[in-house]
Design a protein around this motif. Structure first.
Motif, short mmCIF file in Angstrom:
data_model
loop_
_atom_site.label_atom_id
_atom_site.label_comp_id
_atom_site.label_asym_id
_atom_site.label_seq_id
_atom_site.Cartn_x
_atom_site.Cartn_y
_atom_site.Cartn_z
N GLN A 25 69.91 57.84 39.68
CA GLN A 25 68.77 57.10 40.21
C GLN A 25 68.89 56.98 41.74
O GLN A 25 67.90 57.14 42.45
CB GLN A 25 68.68 55.71 39.58
N ARG A 28 67.99 60.29 43.31
CA ARG A 28 66.55 60.51 43.29
C ARG A 28 65.84 59.70 44.36
O ARG A 28 64.88 60.16 44.98
CB ARG A 28 65.99 60.19 41.90
N GLN A 29 66.32 58.47 44.62
CA GLN A 29 65.74 57.66 45.68
C GLN A 29 65.96 58.31 47.04
O GLN A 29 65.05 58.33 47.88
CB GLN A 29 66.33 56.26 45.68
N LEU A 31 66.41 61.52 47.61
CA LEU A 31 65.57 62.71 47.67
C LEU A 31 64.10 62.34 47.89
O LEU A 31 63.38 63.04 48.59
CB LEU A 31 65.72 63.54 46.39
N SER A 32 63.67 61.25 47.31
CA SER A 32 62.29 60.81 47.47
C SER A 32 61.98 60.44 48.92
O SER A 32 60.83 60.51 49.34
CB SER A 32 61.98 59.63 46.55
N HIS A 49 60.40 66.85 44.20
CA HIS A 49 61.72 67.34 43.78
C HIS A 49 61.83 67.15 42.27
O HIS A 49 61.23 66.25 41.70
CB HIS A 49 62.86 66.61 44.52
N TYR A 50 62.56 68.05 41.64
CA TYR A 50 62.73 67.96 40.19
C TYR A 50 63.95 68.76 39.77
O TYR A 50 64.53 69.49 40.57
CB TYR A 50 61.48 68.45 39.45
N THR A 52 67.01 67.79 39.10
CA THR A 52 68.18 67.42 39.90
C THR A 52 69.40 67.33 39.00
O THR A 52 69.38 66.65 37.97
CB THR A 52 67.94 66.07 40.60
N THR A 75 69.00 70.82 43.30
CA THR A 75 67.66 70.36 42.92
C THR A 75 66.64 71.42 43.29
O THR A 75 66.92 72.30 44.11
CB THR A 75 67.33 69.00 43.57
#
Length: 96
Positions: A25, A28-29, A31-32, A49-50, A52, A75
């Motif tokens: 998580q 992902r934050q 990367l966001s 992004h996906y 990962t 990713t």
């Protein structure tokens, strides 16, 4: 040639130890935070992004003065990277 493309990226993301409970998580934050920003490494604007995946189960500490640890990941990135002279679309009707 298309303005949108998918790129595979191998990255090292540095996280604070307080984020170690849910590393995926936290990754992902991080990367966001790249979304809708131009990035020289990828020569385009990151749109999404996906897929990962963490590369290894161990992390490396940055140094003795900072508590951050680096996590290597792979990713896929959806990029918008038009080239000069590229046709992006057609305008069918213009009104005032």
């Amino acid at each position: 040639m298309k303005a949108f493309r998918v790129a595979e990226a191998n990255l090292c993301v540095y996280l604070h130890p307080s984020e170690s409970k849910n590393i995926l998580q936290a990754l992902r934050q991080q990367l966001s935070s790249l979304i809708l920003k131009y990035d020289d490494r990828f020569n385009g604007v990151v749109l999404a992004h996906y897929d990962t995946k963490i590369q290894n189960k161990t992390a490396r500490l940055m140094g003795s003065l900072t508590p951050y640890f680096g996590v290597r990941l792979r990713t896929k990135l959806l990029l918008f990277s038009p080239k000069p002279g590229m046709l992006l679309g057609k305008l069918s009707r213009a009104t005032h």
